[in-house]
Motif scaffolding. Structure first.
Motif, PDB file in Angstrom:
ATOM      1  N   VAL A   8       0.955  -1.035   0.036  1.00 16.02           N
ATOM      2  CA  VAL A   8       0.147  -0.012   0.235  1.00 16.02           C
ATOM      3  C   VAL A   8       1.028   1.258   0.002  1.00 16.02           C
ATOM      4  N   GLY A  11       4.836   5.065  -3.362  1.00 20.89           N
ATOM      5  CA  GLY A  11       6.125   5.889  -3.350  1.00 20.89           C
ATOM      6  C   GLY A  11       7.531   5.161  -3.639  1.00 20.89           C
ATOM      7  N   GLY A  37       4.173   8.204  -7.355  1.00 18.12           N
ATOM      8  CA  GLY A  37       4.804   9.357  -6.843  1.00 18.12           C
ATOM      9  C   GLY A  37       4.013  10.451  -6.679  1.00 18.12           C
ATOM     10  N   GLY A  39       3.310  11.320  -3.557  1.00 21.67           N
ATOM     11  CA  GLY A  39       3.886  11.929  -2.497  1.00 21.67           C
ATOM     12  C   GLY A  39       5.064  12.474  -2.441  1.00 21.67           C
ATOM     13  N   SER A  41       7.811  11.372  -3.021  1.00 21.88           N
ATOM     14  CA  SER A  41       8.929  10.838  -4.047  1.00 21.88           C
ATOM     15  C   SER A  41       8.825  11.552  -5.203  1.00 21.88           C
ATOM     16  N   LEU A  45      14.086  17.685  -6.124  1.00 20.45           N
ATOM     17  CA  LEU A  45      15.605  17.770  -5.821  1.00 20.45           C
ATOM     18  C   LEU A  45      16.269  16.679  -6.303  1.00 20.45           C
ATOM     19  N   VAL A  47      18.515  14.952  -4.401  1.00 21.77           N
ATOM     20  CA  VAL A  47      19.893  14.920  -3.709  1.00 21.77           C
ATOM     21  C   VAL A  47      20.220  13.676  -3.217  1.00 21.77           C
ATOM     22  N   TYR A 170      -7.330   3.474  -4.308  1.00 18.88           N
ATOM     23  CA  TYR A 170      -7.389   2.679  -3.170  1.00 18.88           C
ATOM     24  C   TYR A 170      -6.657   3.377  -1.942  1.00 18.88           C
ATOM     25  N   ARG A 171      -7.471   4.261  -1.283  1.00 18.65           N
ATOM     26  CA  ARG A 171      -6.965   5.115  -0.205  1.00 18.65           C
ATOM     27  C   ARG A 171      -7.260   4.271   1.012  1.00 18.65           C
ATOM     28  N   LEU A 172      -6.143   3.895   1.678  1.00 17.35           N
ATOM     29  CA  LEU A 172      -6.298   3.183   2.850  1.00 17.35           C
ATOM     30  C   LEU A 172      -6.924   3.756   3.981  1.00 17.35           C
ATOM     31  N   ALA A 196       3.401   1.462   3.236  1.00 19.27           N
ATOM     32  CA  ALA A 196       4.493   2.266   2.742  1.00 19.27           C
ATOM     33  C   ALA A 196       3.918   3.487   2.027  1.00 19.27           C
ATOM     34  N   GLY A 198       4.107   6.412   3.375  1.00 18.08           N
ATOM     35  CA  GLY A 198       5.019   7.543   3.599  1.00 18.08           C
ATOM     36  C   GLY A 198       4.492   8.520   4.999  1.00 18.08           C
ATOM     37  N   THR A 324       8.467   3.170   6.414  1.00 13.70           N
ATOM     38  CA  THR A 324       8.433   4.608   6.150  1.00 13.70           C
ATOM     39  C   THR A 324       9.606   5.258   6.994  1.00 13.70           C
ATOM     40  N   LYS A 328      14.506  13.049   5.025  1.00 17.32           N
ATOM     41  CA  LYS A 328      15.214  13.910   3.966  1.00 17.32           C
ATOM     42  C   LYS A 328      16.083  12.901   3.321  1.00 17.32           C
TER      43      LYS A 328
HETATM   44  C1  FAD Z   1      10.467  19.280  -0.338  1.00 18.22           C
HETATM   45  C2  FAD Z   1      11.066  17.928  -0.212  1.00 18.22           C
HETATM   46  C3  FAD Z   1      12.364  17.584  -0.700  1.00 18.22           C
HETATM   47  C4  FAD Z   1      12.855  16.547  -0.733  1.00 18.22           C
HETATM   48  N1  FAD Z   1      14.322  16.236  -1.397  1.00 18.22           N
HETATM   49  C5  FAD Z   1      14.871  15.027  -0.947  1.00 18.22           C
HETATM   50  C6  FAD Z   1      16.153  14.883  -1.709  1.00 18.22           C
HETATM   51  O1  FAD Z   1      16.635  15.713  -2.441  1.00 18.22           O
HETATM   52  N2  FAD Z   1      16.757  13.739  -1.487  1.00 18.22           N
HETATM   53  C7  FAD Z   1      16.199  12.366  -0.852  1.00 18.22           C
HETATM   54  O2  FAD Z   1      16.764  11.551  -0.615  1.00 18.22           O
HETATM   55  N3  FAD Z   1      14.998  12.641  -0.273  1.00 18.22           N
HETATM   56  C8  FAD Z   1      14.193  13.842  -0.314  1.00 18.22           C
HETATM   57  N4  FAD Z   1      12.877  14.110   0.114  1.00 18.22           N
HETATM   58  C9  FAD Z   1      12.396  13.161   0.958  1.00 18.22           C
HETATM   59  C10 FAD Z   1      11.974  12.013   0.013  1.00 18.22           C
HETATM   60  O3  FAD Z   1      11.434  12.482  -0.807  1.00 18.22           O
HETATM   61  C11 FAD Z   1      11.171  11.075   1.049  1.00 18.22           C
HETATM   62  O4  FAD Z   1      12.069  10.450   1.985  1.00 18.22           O
HETATM   63  C12 FAD Z   1      10.589   9.771   0.357  1.00 18.22           C
HETATM   64  O5  FAD Z   1      10.189   9.999  -1.133  1.00 18.22           O
HETATM   65  C13 FAD Z   1       9.763   8.957   0.862  1.00 18.22           C
HETATM   66  O6  FAD Z   1       8.995   7.896   0.214  1.00 18.22           O
HETATM   67  P1  FAD Z   1       7.890   6.977   0.594  1.00 18.22           P
HETATM   68  O7  FAD Z   1       7.539   6.071  -0.552  1.00 18.22           O
HETATM   69  O8  FAD Z   1       8.033   6.727   2.045  1.00 18.22           O
HETATM   70  O9  FAD Z   1       6.702   8.316   0.662  1.00 18.22           O
HETATM   71  P2  FAD Z   1       5.795   8.776  -0.253  1.00 18.22           P
HETATM   72  O10 FAD Z   1       6.926   9.056  -1.589  1.00 18.22           O
HETATM   73  O11 FAD Z   1       5.018  10.137   0.290  1.00 18.22           O
HETATM   74  O12 FAD Z   1       4.794   7.855  -0.939  1.00 18.22           O
HETATM   75  C14 FAD Z   1       3.721   7.574  -0.150  1.00 18.22           C
HETATM   76  C15 FAD Z   1       2.490   7.029  -1.208  1.00 18.22           C
HETATM   77  O13 FAD Z   1       1.349   6.392  -0.588  1.00 18.22           O
HETATM   78  C16 FAD Z   1       0.555   7.107  -1.124  1.00 18.22           C
HETATM   79  N5  FAD Z   1      -0.595   7.172   0.272  1.00 18.22           N
HETATM   80  C17 FAD Z   1      -0.656   7.954   1.174  1.00 18.22           C
HETATM   81  N6  FAD Z   1      -1.688   7.683   2.005  1.00 18.22           N
HETATM   82  C18 FAD Z   1      -2.229   6.624   1.656  1.00 18.22           C
HETATM   83  C19 FAD Z   1      -3.331   5.960   2.133  1.00 18.22           C
HETATM   84  N7  FAD Z   1      -4.010   6.239   3.043  1.00 18.22           N
HETATM   85  N8  FAD Z   1      -3.726   5.039   1.039  1.00 18.22           N
HETATM   86  C20 FAD Z   1      -3.294   4.426   0.013  1.00 18.22           C
HETATM   87  N9  FAD Z   1      -2.004   5.250  -0.473  1.00 18.22           N
HETATM   88  C21 FAD Z   1      -1.733   6.305   0.615  1.00 18.22           C
HETATM   89  C22 FAD Z   1       0.618   8.398  -1.735  1.00 18.22           C
HETATM   90  O14 FAD Z   1      -0.360   8.595  -2.672  1.00 18.22           O
HETATM   91  C23 FAD Z   1       1.997   7.988  -2.308  1.00 18.22           C
HETATM   92  O15 FAD Z   1       1.995   7.799  -3.339  1.00 18.22           O
HETATM   93  C24 FAD Z   1      12.374  15.103  -0.070  1.00 18.22           C
HETATM   94  C25 FAD Z   1      10.807  15.493   0.383  1.00 18.22           C
HETATM   95  C26 FAD Z   1      10.351  16.702   0.277  1.00 18.22           C
HETATM   96  C27 FAD Z   1       8.931  16.929   0.767  1.00 18.22           C
END
Ligand code: FAD
Length: 347
Positions: A8, A11, A37, A39, A41, A45, A47, A170-172, A196, A198, A324, A328
């Motif tokens: 789920v 990202g 993507g 969220g 992700s 940037l 970086v 599919y919103r959990l 997953a 975020g 999760t 940064k």
């Molecule tokens: C401004 C900014 C700059 C950044 N720059 C960098 C960088 O330069 N380098 C770096 O390494 N990291 C950076 N990050 C951090 C990085 O983007 C995150 O640590 C990483 O993308 C997290 O990935 P994730 O898959 O855990 O979460 P997310 O990418 O947030 O993915 C979560 C997914 O879950 C979905 N979701 C959420 N809630 C639900 C729900 N209830 N039901 C179903 N689906 C749901 C969302 O739609 C999303 O697709 C940055 C973040 C931000 C905000």
């Protein structure tokens, strides 16, 4: 069971887990509330920067291993999918604004020689003044050769291409043992459910102590500027100064960011804090002084209470693995989190 493994959140964490599972022959279904993507992700940037190489410790060692193994992983992903994920070991300039900083960074450059094991080095240079202005770097700049960048959006696209499809809408809502219940009324059961989502994931975990949640979303804002088609930006290093990143991307684009906001009204809107950051960037980087802003963007970083990756079996629900806490550095750490999450299915 509807699936052996249900992920789920599509990202970089969820997609990396899906890929890791698929490579071991597991059956995988990936769902997301919005889409790939949607969220954090999709950060403009991208970086991939190491911690400073002095005062080496376990955390720095594991981040070093993550950064070095990522370059091999993206090469394999590109070969498999044909998608360029924009990975470049481009380096990162840190301007030196005080003479007292010079010996400090010389010492760190020596530490880099041993701790970075010859993978990359660190040096003090006179930067190209059209990229980092001489006024902004009166004592030169550190060039951190281990820093890299990646196109986060293409990275997610390539991961999806490797994994198959993602079901959207599919919103959990909540979880039960081996079952995910969605707001559209669907219930999906699986031997293993990987949470997953975020920053949203923390609400489905117990507090770590009284009134201290497992984590929270920390808002960040960033922007993409267009410099021009013949700008030769691709070979330039990232600039980093006081939480401001200026990141060259392909195709004449530069990303600027990011804010760090604990308190916010709306997670996905931008405001004057981003405008201020862009102004600071224009002041130190002459090449973007007149560049057109083509995108402003904001999302929540998933920040665990201890600021570390949070990859663990859910403390009270059977068959649920949480992944999760990328905060940064989520792009650099997602493949490591995925390895850890998959290992939990054997433990
Ligand atoms: C401004 C900014 C700059 C950044 N720059 C960098 C960088 O330069 N380098 C770096 O390494 N990291 C950076 N990050 C951090 C990085 O983007 C995150 O640590 C990483 O993308 C997290 O990935 P994730 O898959 O855990 O979460 P997310 O990418 O947030 O993915 C979560 C997914 O879950 C979905 N979701 C959420 N809630 C639900 C729900 N209830 N039901 C179903 N689906 C749901 C969302 O739609 C999303 O697709 C940055 C973040 C931000 C905000």
């Amino acid at each position: 069971m509807d699936a052996e493994c249900l992920i789920v959140g599509a990202g970089v964490f969820g997609l990396s887990i899906a890929r890791a599972l698929k490579t071991t022959g597991r059956e995988v279904v990936v769902v997301d509330a919005v889409g790939v993507g949607a969220g954090a992700s999709a950060t403009p940037l991208g970086v991939l920067a190491p911690h400073a190489p002095d005062r080496w410790n376990e955390k720095k060692q594991s981040q070093f291993e993550a950064l070095t193994s990522l370059s091999e992983l993206v090469q394999a992903l590109e070969d498999e999918t044909g998608i360029d994920v924009g990975y470049r070991r481009c380096g990162r300039l840190i301007p030196l604004t005080r003479d007292t900083h010079v010996p400090l960074w010389r010492g760190r450059a020596q530490d880099a020689e041993s701790n970075w094991q010859g993978v990359a080095g660190m040096s003090i240079i006179s930067p190209d003044p059209t990229w980092l202005s001489a006024e902004a770097a009166p004592f030169g700049a550190v060039n951190c050769g281990l820093s890299a960048r990646i196109d986060a959006r293409n990275y997610c696209r390539a991961l999806v291409a490797s994994v198959g499809t993602v079901e959207t809408g599919y919103r959990l809502s909540h979880l039960e043992n081996n079952t995910a219940i969605f707001e559209n009324g669907t219930r999906l059961s699986a031997k293993w459910i990987f949470l997953a989502t975020g920053a949203d994931a923390f609400r489905l975990l117990p507090d770590v102590e009284d009134d201290v949640p497992a984590g929270r979303g920390e808002k960040g804002q960033a922007a993409i500027l267009r410099v021009g088609p013949d700008s030769g930006l691709d070979e330039l290093p990232i600039i980093y100064r006081d939480r401001l990143y200026i990141v060259p991307r392909g195709e004449g684009l530069v990303a600027v960011g990011a804010t760090s906001e604990r308190d916010y009204l709306d997670a996905e809107t931008t405001d004057t804090q981003l405008d201020t950051l862009i102004e600071r960037a224009r002041e130190i980087c002459p090449r973007i002084a007149e560049a057109e802003i083509i995108e402003k963007w904001a999302r929540l970083r998933p920040r665990a209470a201890n600021k570390r990756l949070l990859v663990e079996k859910h403390p009270s629900l059977e068959g649920v693995i949480v992944a999760t806490g990328g905060f940064k550095t989520g792009l650099a750490m997602a493949h490591i989190a995925a390895e850890q999450a998959v290992a939990k299915t054997a433990a």
